[in-house]
Scaffold this motif. Structure first.
Motif, mmCIF file in Angstrom:
data_model
loop_
_atom_site.group_PDB
_atom_site.id
_atom_site.type_symbol
_atom_site.label_atom_id
_atom_site.label_comp_id
_atom_site.label_asym_id
_atom_site.label_seq_id
_atom_site.Cartn_x
_atom_site.Cartn_y
_atom_site.Cartn_z
ATOM 1 N N UNK A 248 -10.861 19.105 9.137
ATOM 2 C CA UNK A 248 -9.678 18.557 9.225
ATOM 3 C C UNK A 248 -9.641 17.199 9.625
ATOM 4 N N UNK A 249 -8.822 16.199 8.939
ATOM 5 C CA UNK A 249 -8.785 14.944 9.046
ATOM 6 C C UNK A 249 -8.656 14.410 10.313
ATOM 7 N N UNK A 250 -7.594 14.968 11.088
ATOM 8 C CA UNK A 250 -7.612 14.703 12.411
ATOM 9 C C UNK A 250 -8.933 14.522 13.499
ATOM 10 N N UNK A 251 -9.337 15.742 13.294
ATOM 11 C CA UNK A 251 -10.562 16.045 13.979
ATOM 12 C C UNK A 251 -11.845 15.185 13.317
ATOM 13 N N UNK A 252 -11.786 14.673 12.257
ATOM 14 C CA UNK A 252 -12.478 13.736 11.675
ATOM 15 C C UNK A 252 -12.517 12.488 12.339
ATOM 16 N N UNK A 253 -11.280 12.045 12.577
ATOM 17 C CA UNK A 253 -10.985 10.721 13.342
ATOM 18 C C UNK A 253 -11.536 10.941 14.866
ATOM 19 N N UNK A 254 -11.301 11.876 15.507
ATOM 20 C CA UNK A 254 -11.578 12.239 16.861
ATOM 21 C C UNK A 254 -12.861 12.222 17.143
ATOM 22 N N UNK A 255 -13.801 12.627 15.999
ATOM 23 C CA UNK A 255 -15.199 12.676 16.162
ATOM 24 C C UNK A 255 -16.020 11.377 15.798
ATOM 25 N N UNK A 256 -15.116 10.561 14.985
ATOM 26 C CA UNK A 256 -15.850 9.304 14.549
ATOM 27 C C UNK A 256 -15.655 8.093 15.309
ATOM 28 N N UNK A 257 -16.442 7.072 15.153
ATOM 29 C CA UNK A 257 -16.398 5.848 15.436
ATOM 30 C C UNK A 257 -15.950 4.777 14.418
ATOM 31 N N UNK A 258 -15.935 5.374 13.160
ATOM 32 C CA UNK A 258 -15.623 4.256 11.712
ATOM 33 C C UNK A 258 -14.531 3.838 12.048
#
Length: 393
Positions: A144-154
């Motif tokens: 899920x894109x939102x989860x990706x941002x929540x777990x990424x520092x990029x």
């Protein structure tokens, strides 16, 4: 993803039956016991729907298609190419990747593209298809894109998101917080990963509603293809507080009709008004959606027929973003005047008029088509009139 579908004989069968009747095919039987008939039919239907919408995929060998509903919901190549022409940079993440058409075109203007798709089978077939298409700068994430941002520092130069409506119970009125993901709720997260955000929404979203729900809106693009508005694109820039600009485009086969204006100027300007002169103009659907009713009069130096009619006129023919007509005659709205013209076949448009096209056709016995274009409208004196015209473009 059943890779057996990519078998040469099955692919040939799919290609040979793109125009076949599906019911007849099922009755006759599909001669591949290793793959379900349903799966092959899904490939036939989805590929057929891609012929005009996704020609790059259609002509490429060994493309694996999702179901036809997914093809219906994905961006067309025309709109994907247009949105990619609006932005560029080092990196972009698509939080709602889907079938990956937008990412494909982003890959031509960004060095690296991240495609997020929560559906496992869709994510896998997108990875497969990018290999067939020869694309090597897109990384697909089955998340899920939102989860990706929540777990990424990029950090990314751009974030792209295409939220989907959760339900249709509100009819034609809906809000961004009715969608998944809920973009207004996640704006802080999005801006923590990028200063620039592009949001795609349905043309059903009212511009004023979107502006109220979002923040830092810099530009809104209304995108039409052959005079049908397909999508709205919202450009958000972190910290932006200036005047919002609206850019309209109507993409036609050979040309693009462009018209740009600002919301602040539209609110403070007033059209010039006049009775019909020599030429009549009808703005394209992208301009009408954007509400550029006064700006188009002022920028192009043409007159409006009535505050609510959204038809324009001039004595000299201009290049206009919409349809242009030569006025042949103007008459009051009554049966006697119309009967006198002898017109029994015409193209009819109503603007700021109490009767529908269907009611007018029935009332005056006018068939559809022909050389003449009849505009049933209201003039500057609030008089109901009929403008008889012929098309210039």
């Amino acid at each position: 993803m059943d890779t057996a579908i990519l078998n040469t004989e099955i692919q040939e069968f799919i290609n040979n039956h793109l125009n076949s009747d599906i019911t007849s095919l099922l009755l006759k039987g599909i001669p591949f016991p290793s793959v379900s008939s349903k799966a092959i039919i899904e490939q036939i239907e989805a590929k057929k729907r891609s012929e005009k919408k996704l020609p790059t995929w259609f002509v490429c060998d060994n493309i694996y298609y999702p179901n036809k509903l997914n093809i219906e919901q994905t961006s067309s190549e025309i709109t994907a190419r247009h949105k990619a022409s609006l932005i560029n940079g080092e990196s972009i993440v698509d939080l709602t990747g889907g079938f990956g058409v937008d990412c494909y075109y982003f890959s031509k203007v960004f060095n690296t593209v991240t495609h997020c798709e929560i559906n496992d089978s869709l994510s896998n077939l997108v990875i497969h298809n990018y290999k067939q298409l020869g694309v090597d700068n897109i990384t697909s994430k089955n998340i899920d894109g939102i989860n990706y941002l929540n777990t990424s520092e990029k950090q990314f130069n751009w974030i792209y998101i295409d939220p989907s409506r959760r339900h249709d119970s509100k009819g034609k009125v809906f809000f961004l917080n009715d969608c998944l993901p809920n973009v207004p709720e996640h704006l802080e997260l999005l801006f923590s990963h990028s200063k620039n955000i592009m949001i795609k929404t349905s043309p059903l979203l009212d511009l004023s509603v979107g502006i109220n729900e979002l923040k830092y809106v810099k530009t809104i693009h209304t995108v039409a293809i052959n005079n049908e508005v397909k999508e709205l694109l919202w450009i958000l820039e972190s910290g932006f507080e200036g005047d919002i600009h609206i850019e309209t485009v109507n993409i036609k086969k050979e040309t693009k009709e462009l018209f740009n204006f600002s919301i602040a100027k539209e609110k403070t300007s007033e059209s010039k008004y006049h009775k019909p002169l020599t030429y009549l103009y009808e703005p394209n659907s992208a301009i009408l959606k954007a509400g550029a009713f006064h700006s188009i009069s002022n920028q192009l130096n043409i007159y409006k027929l009535n505050k609510h009619s959204h038809l324009y006129t001039s004595t000299i023919l201009i290049e206009f973003p919409g349809r242009s007509f030569k006025i042949e005659s103007i008459m009051p709205y009554n049966k006697k005047a119309l009967k006198k013209t002898g017109i029994s076949k015409a193209n009819i448009t109503t603007r700021n008029f109490p009767e529908t096209v269907q009611q007018i056709r029935k009332k005056f016995n006018i068939k559809e088509g022909g050389h003449f274009y009849l505009f049933f409208t209201t003039d500057v004196d609030n008089t109901k009139i009929v403008v008889v015209s012929t098309k210039m473009n």
